[in-house]
Design a protein around this motif. Structure first.
Motif, PDB file in Angstrom:
ATOM      1  N   ASP A  28     -15.760  -8.837  -6.292  1.00 11.68           N
ATOM      2  CA  ASP A  28     -15.141  -9.403  -7.483  1.00 11.68           C
ATOM      3  C   ASP A  28     -13.666  -9.717  -7.203  1.00 11.68           C
ATOM      4  O   ASP A  28     -12.784  -8.897  -7.406  1.00 11.68           O
ATOM      5  CB  ASP A  28     -15.282  -8.394  -8.649  1.00 11.68           C
ATOM      6  CG  ASP A  28     -14.705  -8.947  -9.935  1.00 11.68           C
ATOM      7  OD1 ASP A  28     -14.385 -10.159  -9.967  1.00 11.68           O
ATOM      8  OD2 ASP A  28     -14.571  -8.171 -10.898  1.00 11.68           O
ATOM      9  N   ILE A  34      -5.694 -13.927  -5.036  1.00 12.57           N
ATOM     10  CA  ILE A  34      -5.284 -13.680  -3.642  1.00 12.57           C
ATOM     11  C   ILE A  34      -4.071 -14.546  -3.286  1.00 12.57           C
ATOM     12  O   ILE A  34      -3.088 -14.064  -2.731  1.00 12.57           O
ATOM     13  CB  ILE A  34      -6.453 -13.938  -2.666  1.00 12.57           C
ATOM     14  CG1 ILE A  34      -7.639 -13.033  -2.999  1.00 12.57           C
ATOM     15  CG2 ILE A  34      -6.003 -13.708  -1.220  1.00 12.57           C
ATOM     16  CD1 ILE A  34      -8.928 -13.361  -2.242  1.00 12.57           C
ATOM     17  N   THR A  38      -0.517 -12.785  -2.450  1.00  7.70           N
ATOM     18  CA  THR A  38      -0.311 -12.615  -0.996  1.00  7.70           C
ATOM     19  C   THR A  38       0.012 -13.912  -0.253  1.00  7.70           C
ATOM     20  O   THR A  38       0.463 -13.866   0.884  1.00  7.70           O
ATOM     21  CB  THR A  38      -1.588 -12.043  -0.328  1.00  7.70           C
ATOM     22  OG1 THR A  38      -2.615 -13.048  -0.360  1.00  7.70           O
ATOM     23  CG2 THR A  38      -2.084 -10.792  -1.024  1.00  7.70           C
ATOM     24  N   CYS A 116       1.313  -2.413  12.128  1.00  9.74           N
ATOM     25  CA  CYS A 116       1.989  -3.725  12.008  1.00  9.74           C
ATOM     26  C   CYS A 116       3.237  -3.826  12.880  1.00  9.74           C
ATOM     27  O   CYS A 116       3.654  -4.924  13.245  1.00  9.74           O
ATOM     28  CB  CYS A 116       2.373  -3.987  10.564  1.00  9.74           C
ATOM     29  SG  CYS A 116       0.983  -3.858   9.446  1.00  9.74           S
ATOM     30  N   GLY A 158      -8.692  -4.680  -2.880  1.00 11.53           N
ATOM     31  CA  GLY A 158      -7.221  -4.647  -2.813  1.00 11.53           C
ATOM     32  C   GLY A 158      -6.704  -4.704  -1.381  1.00 11.53           C
ATOM     33  O   GLY A 158      -5.569  -5.131  -1.133  1.00 11.53           O
ATOM     34  N   MET A 246      -4.487   1.641   0.747  1.00  5.79           N
ATOM     35  CA  MET A 246      -3.082   1.235   0.661  1.00  5.79           C
ATOM     36  C   MET A 246      -2.563   1.369  -0.771  1.00  5.79           C
ATOM     37  O   MET A 246      -3.244   1.019  -1.722  1.00  5.79           O
ATOM     38  CB  MET A 246      -2.978  -0.249   1.093  1.00  5.79           C
ATOM     39  CG  MET A 246      -1.613  -0.845   0.917  1.00  5.79           C
ATOM     40  SD  MET A 246      -1.518  -2.520   1.587  1.00  5.79           S
ATOM     41  CE  MET A 246      -2.426  -3.443   0.358  1.00  5.79           C
ATOM     42  N   GLN A 249       2.102  -1.300  -3.953  1.00  5.53           N
ATOM     43  CA  GLN A 249       3.465  -1.428  -4.492  1.00  5.53           C
ATOM     44  C   GLN A 249       4.483  -0.590  -3.712  1.00  5.53           C
ATOM     45  O   GLN A 249       5.632  -1.004  -3.531  1.00  5.53           O
ATOM     46  CB  GLN A 249       3.482  -1.104  -5.980  1.00  5.53           C
ATOM     47  CG  GLN A 249       2.948  -2.316  -6.771  1.00  5.53           C
ATOM     48  CD  GLN A 249       2.423  -1.991  -8.145  1.00  5.53           C
ATOM     49  OE1 GLN A 249       2.804  -0.987  -8.733  1.00  5.53           O
ATOM     50  NE2 GLN A 249       1.546  -2.814  -8.670  1.00  5.53           N
ATOM     51  N   ASN A 286       2.573 -10.270   4.065  1.00  4.10           N
ATOM     52  CA  ASN A 286       2.322 -10.808   2.742  1.00  4.10           C
ATOM     53  C   ASN A 286       3.382 -11.884   2.548  1.00  4.10           C
ATOM     54  O   ASN A 286       4.562 -11.629   2.800  1.00  4.10           O
ATOM     55  CB  ASN A 286       2.512  -9.643   1.752  1.00  4.10           C
ATOM     56  CG  ASN A 286       2.318 -10.027   0.311  1.00  4.10           C
ATOM     57  OD1 ASN A 286       2.729 -11.096  -0.113  1.00  4.10           O
ATOM     58  ND2 ASN A 286       1.696  -9.149  -0.446  1.00  4.10           N
ATOM     59  N   ASN A 313      -3.292 -11.260   7.247  1.00  3.54           N
ATOM     60  CA  ASN A 313      -2.435 -10.299   7.953  1.00  3.54           C
ATOM     61  C   ASN A 313      -3.209  -9.791   9.174  1.00  3.54           C
ATOM     62  O   ASN A 313      -4.245  -9.145   9.027  1.00  3.54           O
ATOM     63  CB  ASN A 313      -2.101  -9.167   6.980  1.00  3.54           C
ATOM     64  CG  ASN A 313      -1.235  -8.073   7.586  1.00  3.54           C
ATOM     65  OD1 ASN A 313      -1.224  -7.875   8.798  1.00  3.54           O
ATOM     66  ND2 ASN A 313      -0.533  -7.343   6.738  1.00  3.54           N
ATOM     67  N   GLY A 344       5.335  -1.626   8.724  1.00  7.46           N
ATOM     68  CA  GLY A 344       3.940  -1.299   8.442  1.00  7.46           C
ATOM     69  C   GLY A 344       3.649   0.178   8.344  1.00  7.46           C
ATOM     70  O   GLY A 344       4.565   1.009   8.220  1.00  7.46           O
TER      71      GLY A 344
HETATM   72  N1  ACO Z   1      -8.942  -9.620  -6.463  1.00  6.45           N
HETATM   73  C1  ACO Z   1      -8.852  -9.497  -7.790  1.00  6.45           C
HETATM   74  N2  ACO Z   1      -8.292  -8.432  -8.372  1.00  6.45           N
HETATM   75  C2  ACO Z   1      -7.810  -7.467  -7.593  1.00  6.45           C
HETATM   76  C3  ACO Z   1      -7.877  -7.542  -6.205  1.00  6.45           C
HETATM   77  C4  ACO Z   1      -8.480  -8.680  -5.638  1.00  6.45           C
HETATM   78  N3  ACO Z   1      -8.586  -8.857  -4.287  1.00  6.45           N
HETATM   79  N4  ACO Z   1      -7.302  -6.439  -5.671  1.00  6.45           N
HETATM   80  C5  ACO Z   1      -6.904  -5.693  -6.704  1.00  6.45           C
HETATM   81  N5  ACO Z   1      -7.202  -6.310  -7.871  1.00  6.45           N
HETATM   82  C6  ACO Z   1      -6.935  -5.849  -9.225  1.00  6.45           C
HETATM   83  C7  ACO Z   1      -6.768  -4.358  -9.323  1.00  6.45           C
HETATM   84  O1  ACO Z   1      -8.005  -3.705  -9.415  1.00  6.45           O
HETATM   85  C8  ACO Z   1      -5.942  -4.240 -10.573  1.00  6.45           C
HETATM   86  O2  ACO Z   1      -6.800  -4.362 -11.670  1.00  6.45           O
HETATM   87  P1  ACO Z   1      -6.553  -3.503 -13.025  1.00  6.45           P
HETATM   88  O3  ACO Z   1      -5.192  -3.919 -13.486  1.00  6.45           O
HETATM   89  O4  ACO Z   1      -7.675  -3.914 -13.885  1.00  6.45           O
HETATM   90  O5  ACO Z   1      -6.586  -2.079 -12.564  1.00  6.45           O
HETATM   91  C9  ACO Z   1      -5.056  -5.470 -10.555  1.00  6.45           C
HETATM   92  O6  ACO Z   1      -5.700  -6.380  -9.658  1.00  6.45           O
HETATM   93  C10 ACO Z   1      -3.659  -5.166 -10.065  1.00  6.45           C
HETATM   94  O7  ACO Z   1      -3.746  -4.357  -8.874  1.00  6.45           O
HETATM   95  P2  ACO Z   1      -2.510  -3.866  -8.094  1.00  6.45           P
HETATM   96  O8  ACO Z   1      -2.952  -3.128  -6.877  1.00  6.45           O
HETATM   97  O9  ACO Z   1      -1.567  -3.188  -9.052  1.00  6.45           O
HETATM   98  O10 ACO Z   1      -1.903  -5.269  -7.672  1.00  6.45           O
HETATM   99  P3  ACO Z   1      -0.479  -5.610  -7.201  1.00  6.45           P
HETATM  100  O11 ACO Z   1       0.147  -6.485  -8.208  1.00  6.45           O
HETATM  101  O12 ACO Z   1       0.279  -4.418  -6.742  1.00  6.45           O
HETATM  102  O13 ACO Z   1      -0.832  -6.488  -5.931  1.00  6.45           O
HETATM  103  C11 ACO Z   1      -0.728  -6.287  -3.565  1.00  6.45           C
HETATM  104  C12 ACO Z   1      -1.468  -5.901  -4.823  1.00  6.45           C
HETATM  105  C13 ACO Z   1      -0.883  -7.778  -3.355  1.00  6.45           C
HETATM  106  C14 ACO Z   1      -1.352  -5.577  -2.382  1.00  6.45           C
HETATM  107  C15 ACO Z   1       0.745  -5.925  -3.765  1.00  6.45           C
HETATM  108  O14 ACO Z   1       0.897  -4.585  -4.109  1.00  6.45           O
HETATM  109  C16 ACO Z   1       1.545  -6.184  -2.551  1.00  6.45           C
HETATM  110  O15 ACO Z   1       1.897  -7.315  -2.300  1.00  6.45           O
HETATM  111  N6  ACO Z   1       1.850  -5.104  -1.801  1.00  6.45           N
HETATM  112  C17 ACO Z   1       2.500  -5.220  -0.540  1.00  6.45           C
HETATM  113  C18 ACO Z   1       1.619  -4.603   0.457  1.00  6.45           C
HETATM  114  C19 ACO Z   1       1.093  -5.579   1.417  1.00  6.45           C
HETATM  115  O16 ACO Z   1       1.292  -6.766   1.353  1.00  6.45           O
HETATM  116  N7  ACO Z   1       0.428  -5.047   2.380  1.00  6.45           N
HETATM  117  C20 ACO Z   1      -0.048  -5.839   3.438  1.00  6.45           C
HETATM  118  C21 ACO Z   1      -0.559  -4.985   4.509  1.00  6.45           C
HETATM  119  S1  ACO Z   1       0.572  -3.774   4.945  1.00  6.45           S
HETATM  120  C22 ACO Z   1       1.649  -4.439   5.994  1.00  6.45           C
HETATM  121  O17 ACO Z   1       1.341  -5.324   6.720  1.00  6.45           O
HETATM  122  C23 ACO Z   1       2.991  -3.916   5.943  1.00  6.45           C
END
Ligand code: ACO
Length: 356
Positions: A28, A34, A38, A116, A158, A246, A249, A286, A313, A344
């Motif tokens: 879902d 996405i 991201t 990373c 996620g 992960m 936030q 991201n 990524n 990372g």
């Molecule tokens: N598709 C649809 N909905 C999703 C998805 C998805 N793939 N993933 C999560 N959701 C939902 C969640 O279940 C949540 O739903 P709810 O509100 O009903 O509970 C809602 O979306 C929000 O989820 P959050 O996890 O709070 O989303 P957030 O706004 O924090 O975005 C993200 C997530 C993109 C990962 C963000 O936190 C971010 O950009 N973090 C940085 C981390 C990152 O980019 N890591 C990359 C790898 S690590 C590295 O390389 C350093």
């Protein structure tokens, strides 16, 4: 003391393209979510049973070796950075040596983690090896085949939508020409946040760190585990504790702080300023993180190379893939000041400045 130059660079991404819409057929999620969060539009997945992290690395390595104008048998040290190795052990370094057909050379093969930041950590190691003249042709690779270790149910959405497969490689050589090459490297870590972005099982932890840190067991453990259960129980498999986890936030918050900090640290070390930079290659964590860092540094779109839109990524592979791509596109010219940086899991982070 020598200086270290990048004598050749190459990358490889598998052919299979997986779009956001493709993922929305098995979990879902949706393209808009996405892209907005991201910047990712698609990613590549390697062919299961036919390709592995090591074979992806071999493809990238062959290109780097050819561009360096050397033979595979000239490689005298391998440093392999990955978080998705072919085997629990031995590591990918020796498998790459075999894949390249150079086992007879009996060269050392290092495996490093640092996720990373793996390529930056490897670059610092290789730089020291070259500076002292210990090795003459170091093959440094970052490669990942994430697709074999992601949770393709909605539970994993996620994390799963973010990652893709690929490999990047460089050949590093000592040079007496001090006008070009690696000017400095900086790497750091802070284990306080080890569980914020982690793949816990299989492992020997027995719940120890989770207890000490007060982390909920839902995060990834089954206390009924016994000696000999290969670090994992059927319950852990059922509950999805065999996948990466992960706290998005927390990662975002630290990443946007540490990227500018470690870049500034490198620039200060060689008495240069952000205004001296020609090209910035950030780890493709991201797109939002890269854009935040770009804005903070005051760089133009032309000074930053991003490709997460196409590949997702690719963790340890992301910096060498992006570096190779920017160079192939003619975005990096002789004499340019290039900055690489990554952040990372660990958390670990690092930067490097290279005079091209
Ligand atoms: N598709 C649809 N909905 C999703 C998805 C998805 N793939 N993933 C999560 N959701 C939902 C969640 O279940 C949540 O739903 P709810 O509100 O009903 O509970 C809602 O979306 C929000 O989820 P959050 O996890 O709070 O989303 P957030 O706004 O924090 O975005 C993200 C997530 C993109 C990962 C963000 O936190 C971010 O950009 N973090 C940085 C981390 C990152 O980019 N890591 C990359 C790898 S690590 C590295 O390389 C350093």
């Amino acid at each position: 003391m020598f200086q270290t130059k990048i004598a050749g660079l190459g990358s490889y991404v598998p052919e299979k393209v997986v779009s956001n819409d493709d993922l929305s057929k098995v979990m879902d999620t949706n393209d808009a979510w996405i892209r907005e969060r991201t910047g990712i539009e698609k990613r590549r997945y390697a062919e299961k049973h036919e390709q592995t992290t090591t074979t992806l690395a071999a493809e990238a390595a062959k290109v780097a070796v050819e561009r360096a104008g050397i033979e595979l048998t000239d490689i005298d040290c391998i440093i392999f950075a990955t978080l998705s190795p072919d085997y629990y052990f031995p590591g990918c370094g020796v498998l790459l040596q075999r894949e390249l057909g150079i086992t007879g050379t009996e060269i050392p093969a290092y495996d490093i983690r640092q996720q990373c930041s793996g390529f930056l950590y490897g670059l610092q190691m290789a730089d020291q090896f070259c500076k002292t003249g210990l090795y003459k042709n170091i093959l440094l690779v970052g490669a990942e085949m994430h697709s074999m270790g992601l949770d393709f149910s909605t539970r994993g959405r996620g994390v799963t939508v973010i990652f893709g497969d690929g490999a990047g490689a460089v050949i590093l050589q000592p040079t007496e020409d001090k006008s070009k090459g690696i000017l400095t490297t900086k790497v750091h870590s802070d284990g306080t946040y080890a569980e914020k972005l982690a793949f816990l099982n299989p492992g020997t932890h027995g719940g120890y760190h989770l207890d000490k840190q007060g982390v909920d067991y839902d995060f990834g453990y089954d206390k009924s585990i016994e000696y000999g259960e290969i670090f994992m129980t059927p319950g852990m498999v059922e509950n999805g504790h065999i996948y990466p986890q992960m706290e998005g936030q927390a990662v975002f918050k630290m990443a946007v702080q540490k990227f500018p900090e470690v870049i500034k640290e490198a620039l200060d070390a060689v008495s240069l300023a952000v205004t001296d930079l020609d090209m910035f290659i950030p780890h493709q964590a991201n797109l939002r993180i890269s854009q935040f860092v770009q804005k903070r540094l005051g760089l133009s779109d032309e000074q930053v190379h991003n490709n997460i839109q196409k590949y997702g990524n690719t963790t340890a592979a992301s910096v060498p893939i992006a570096l190779t791509e920017a160079w192939e596109a003619g975005k990096i010219k002789e004499g340019d000041l290039v900055c690489l940086a990554a952040f990372g899991s660990g958390f670990t982070w690092g930067s490097a400045l290279i005079r091209w």
